[in-house]
Scaffold this motif. Structure first.
Motif, PDB file in Angstrom:
ATOM      1  N   LEU A 290       0.587  -1.426   0.280  1.00 16.92           N
ATOM      2  CA  LEU A 290      -0.116   0.228  -0.030  1.00 16.92           C
ATOM      3  C   LEU A 290       0.910   1.464  -0.304  1.00 16.92           C
ATOM      4  O   LEU A 290       0.256   2.264  -0.213  1.00 16.92           O
ATOM      5  N   THR A 291       2.023   1.131   0.558  1.00 13.34           N
ATOM      6  CA  THR A 291       2.578   1.891   0.748  1.00 13.34           C
ATOM      7  C   THR A 291       3.904   2.689  -0.617  1.00 13.34           C
ATOM      8  O   THR A 291       4.660   3.003  -0.787  1.00 13.34           O
ATOM      9  N   GLN A 292       3.561   1.227  -1.781  1.00 15.50           N
ATOM     10  CA  GLN A 292       5.088   1.464  -2.862  1.00 15.50           C
ATOM     11  C   GLN A 292       4.598   2.236  -3.870  1.00 15.50           C
ATOM     12  O   GLN A 292       2.843   2.771  -3.836  1.00 15.50           O
ATOM     13  N   GLY A 293       5.489   3.052  -4.250  1.00 15.87           N
ATOM     14  CA  GLY A 293       4.692   3.784  -5.651  1.00 15.87           C
ATOM     15  C   GLY A 293       4.521   3.121  -6.168  1.00 15.87           C
ATOM     16  O   GLY A 293       4.674   1.749  -6.835  1.00 15.87           O
ATOM     17  N   PHE A 294       3.333   3.462  -7.309  1.00 16.67           N
ATOM     18  CA  PHE A 294       3.005   2.452  -8.349  1.00 16.67           C
ATOM     19  C   PHE A 294       3.248   2.124  -9.260  1.00 16.67           C
ATOM     20  O   PHE A 294       4.216   2.751 -10.349  1.00 16.67           O
ATOM     21  N   ALA A 295       3.912   0.943  -9.990  1.00 15.97           N
ATOM     22  CA  ALA A 295       4.102   0.803 -11.183  1.00 15.97           C
ATOM     23  C   ALA A 295       4.298   1.255 -12.246  1.00 15.97           C
ATOM     24  O   ALA A 295       5.464   1.770 -12.488  1.00 15.97           O
ATOM     25  N   LYS A 296       2.661   1.357 -12.824  1.00 10.90           N
ATOM     26  CA  LYS A 296       3.136   1.913 -13.881  1.00 10.90           C
ATOM     27  C   LYS A 296       2.274   3.632 -13.164  1.00 10.90           C
ATOM     28  O   LYS A 296       2.943   3.999 -14.675  1.00 10.90           O
ATOM     29  N   ASP A 297       2.551   4.194 -12.729  1.00 10.41           N
ATOM     30  CA  ASP A 297       2.589   5.603 -11.911  1.00 10.41           C
ATOM     31  C   ASP A 297       3.012   6.027 -11.006  1.00 10.41           C
ATOM     32  O   ASP A 297       2.374   6.164  -9.698  1.00 10.41           O
ATOM     33  N   PRO A 298       4.633   6.268 -10.904  1.00 11.31           N
ATOM     34  CA  PRO A 298       5.255   6.687  -9.450  1.00 11.31           C
ATOM     35  C   PRO A 298       4.978   7.510  -8.810  1.00 11.31           C
ATOM     36  O   PRO A 298       5.396   7.356  -7.392  1.00 11.31           O
ATOM     37  N   ASP A 299       4.019   8.443  -9.296  1.00  7.48           N
ATOM     38  CA  ASP A 299       3.840   9.798  -8.428  1.00  7.48           C
ATOM     39  C   ASP A 299       2.298   9.373  -7.570  1.00  7.48           C
ATOM     40  O   ASP A 299       2.053  10.104  -6.418  1.00  7.48           O
ATOM     41  N   ILE A 300       2.068   8.134  -7.270  1.00  7.46           N
ATOM     42  CA  ILE A 300       0.730   7.690  -6.481  1.00  7.46           C
ATOM     43  C   ILE A 300       0.992   6.485  -5.852  1.00  7.46           C
ATOM     44  O   ILE A 300       2.028   6.056  -6.360  1.00  7.46           O
ATOM     45  N   THR A 301       1.085   6.345  -4.914  1.00  5.47           N
ATOM     46  CA  THR A 301       1.400   5.577  -3.762  1.00  5.47           C
ATOM     47  C   THR A 301      -0.176   3.976  -4.451  1.00  5.47           C
ATOM     48  O   THR A 301      -1.123   4.065  -5.004  1.00  5.47           O
ATOM     49  N   VAL A 302       0.182   2.413  -4.267  1.00 13.84           N
ATOM     50  CA  VAL A 302      -0.980   1.686  -4.599  1.00 13.84           C
ATOM     51  C   VAL A 302      -2.061   2.294  -3.042  1.00 13.84           C
ATOM     52  O   VAL A 302      -3.303   2.045  -3.660  1.00 13.84           O
ATOM     53  N   GLY A 303      -1.663   2.499  -2.466  1.00 11.62           N
ATOM     54  CA  GLY A 303      -2.771   2.974  -1.048  1.00 11.62           C
ATOM     55  C   GLY A 303      -3.967   4.047  -1.922  1.00 11.62           C
ATOM     56  O   GLY A 303      -5.181   3.687  -1.602  1.00 11.62           O
ATOM     57  N   GLN A 304      -2.680   5.176  -2.432  1.00 13.21           N
ATOM     58  CA  GLN A 304      -3.913   6.225  -3.698  1.00 13.21           C
ATOM     59  C   GLN A 304      -4.223   5.722  -4.388  1.00 13.21           C
ATOM     60  O   GLN A 304      -5.944   6.216  -4.838  1.00 13.21           O
ATOM     61  N   LEU A 305      -4.463   4.403  -5.318  1.00 17.17           N
ATOM     62  CA  LEU A 305      -5.088   3.588  -6.097  1.00 17.17           C
ATOM     63  C   LEU A 305      -5.874   3.342  -5.582  1.00 17.17           C
ATOM     64  O   LEU A 305      -7.647   3.245  -6.291  1.00 17.17           O
ATOM     65  N   LEU A 306      -6.338   2.728  -4.755  1.00 14.49           N
ATOM     66  CA  LEU A 306      -6.804   1.408  -3.538  1.00 14.49           C
ATOM     67  C   LEU A 306      -7.869   2.906  -3.685  1.00 14.49           C
ATOM     68  O   LEU A 306      -9.175   2.634  -3.472  1.00 14.49           O
ATOM     69  N   GLN A 307      -8.220   4.047  -3.216  1.00 15.22           N
ATOM     70  CA  GLN A 307      -8.976   5.129  -2.469  1.00 15.22           C
ATOM     71  C   GLN A 307      -9.472   6.271  -3.693  1.00 15.22           C
ATOM     72  O   GLN A 307     -11.072   6.190  -3.820  1.00 15.22           O
ATOM     73  N   ASP A 308      -8.682   5.658  -4.844  1.00 16.26           N
ATOM     74  CA  ASP A 308      -9.061   6.362  -6.122  1.00 16.26           C
ATOM     75  C   ASP A 308     -10.036   5.214  -6.834  1.00 16.26           C
ATOM     76  O   ASP A 308     -11.245   5.696  -7.102  1.00 16.26           O
ATOM     77  N   THR A 309      -9.701   3.854  -6.596  1.00 15.20           N
ATOM     78  CA  THR A 309     -11.221   3.060  -7.193  1.00 15.20           C
ATOM     79  C   THR A 309     -12.495   2.755  -6.015  1.00 15.20           C
ATOM     80  O   THR A 309     -13.206   2.442  -6.097  1.00 15.20           O
ATOM     81  N   ILE A 310     -12.020   2.710  -4.748  1.00 14.67           N
ATOM     82  CA  ILE A 310     -13.534   3.117  -3.506  1.00 14.67           C
ATOM     83  C   ILE A 310     -13.785   4.884  -4.234  1.00 14.67           C
ATOM     84  O   ILE A 310     -15.122   4.025  -3.907  1.00 14.67           O
ATOM     85  N   GLN A 311     -13.544   5.617  -4.769  1.00 13.36           N
ATOM     86  CA  GLN A 311     -14.516   6.934  -5.188  1.00 13.36           C
ATOM     87  C   GLN A 311     -14.948   6.432  -6.023  1.00 13.36           C
ATOM     88  O   GLN A 311     -16.049   6.593  -6.319  1.00 13.36           O
ATOM     89  N   LYS A 312     -14.509   5.277  -7.132  1.00 14.01           N
ATOM     90  CA  LYS A 312     -15.870   5.392  -8.200  1.00 14.01           C
ATOM     91  C   LYS A 312     -16.564   4.675  -8.186  1.00 14.01           C
ATOM     92  O   LYS A 312     -17.259   4.685  -9.070  1.00 14.01           O
ATOM     93  N   VAL A 313     -15.852   3.428  -7.458  1.00 14.45           N
ATOM     94  CA  VAL A 313     -16.371   2.098  -7.454  1.00 14.45           C
ATOM     95  C   VAL A 313     -18.225   2.138  -5.767  1.00 14.45           C
ATOM     96  O   VAL A 313     -19.199   2.369  -6.705  1.00 14.45           O
ATOM     97  N   GLY A 314     -17.520   3.393  -5.536  1.00 10.37           N
ATOM     98  CA  GLY A 314     -19.150   3.401  -4.560  1.00 10.37           C
ATOM     99  C   GLY A 314     -19.000   2.185  -3.429  1.00 10.37           C
ATOM    100  O   GLY A 314     -19.702   2.531  -2.025  1.00 10.37           O
TER     101      GLY A 314
END
Length: 195
Positions: free
Chosen positions: A158-182
């Motif tokens: 969760l704290t690693q920089g996301f492989a496809k976009d190191p500017d965000i972490t996997v945790g931030q990607l998870l939060q974005d997904t929670i927002q999208k799927v509701g």
């Protein structure tokens, strides 16, 4: 007025936020697209935090196998309903997480899950390296703590920089997904195999 409509359309496509939320974010930011993105992200994180207490018992087990057949990943990602588990946003997220695990080799899902023996071993190494610098004791402690924070951040998924976009972490990607799927989404566990 046409530019306002175009901005709303662009932000909706980028963020999957509701039209009224996008309009309010644009109003708050004085029509600035970057400011509106920031407002939407902050709101999305607040929404995700509210949903994090909800139980997630549905989901998928995503399988990733590298093209050369030498690396494979199994990851369990849960959500609240089977309907969301079948959505494109959720499926894309699970595939991205499996790919990330294959390439970045995390030890565990979160920093709390790092085994105590691995933490102790890394702390011993950091303390030896810091002691060789011949700095005052308080500086040495700061060096050790800084290295430990950096190391734990690099080991947990969760704290690693996301492989496809190191500017965000996997945790931030998870939060974005929670927002999208509701719904609440949880990365439960994973196993990474490598020959």
């Amino acid at each position: 007025m046409a530019s306002q409509i175009e901005k709303i359309k662009q932000l909706r496509e980028e963020t999957a936020a509701a039209m009224m939320d996008v309009k309010r974010a644009l109003d708050e930011s004085g029509g600035d697209l970057e400011g509106a993105r920031r407002v939407l992200r902050e709101r999305g994180q607040a929404i995700a935090a509210k949903k994090s207490g909800r139980e997630a018992t549905e989901g998928v087990i995503e399988v990733y196998k590298h093209f050369n057949g030498r690396v494979g990943v199994l990851v369990e990602i849960n959500c609240e309903t089977d309907f969301v588990a079948r959505t494109d946003d959720f499926q894309r997220f699970t595939k991205n997480v499996a790919l990330h695990i294959a390439s970045m080799k995390p030890l565990c899902v979160s920093e709390d899950d790092i085994p105590a023996d691995a933490l102790n071993e890394e702390r011993e190494i950091a303390e030896k390296q810091a002691a060789e610098m011949n700095k005052p004791e308080n500086i040495t402690k700061q060096i050790v703590e800084g290295r430990m924070r950096k190391w734990t951040g690099e080991q947990a998924l969760l704290t690693q920089g996301f492989a496809k976009d190191p500017d965000i972490t996997v945790g931030q990607l998870l939060q974005d997904t929670i927002q999208k799927v509701g719904e609440n989404v949880v990365i439960r566990r994973f196993v990474r195999y490598e020959l």
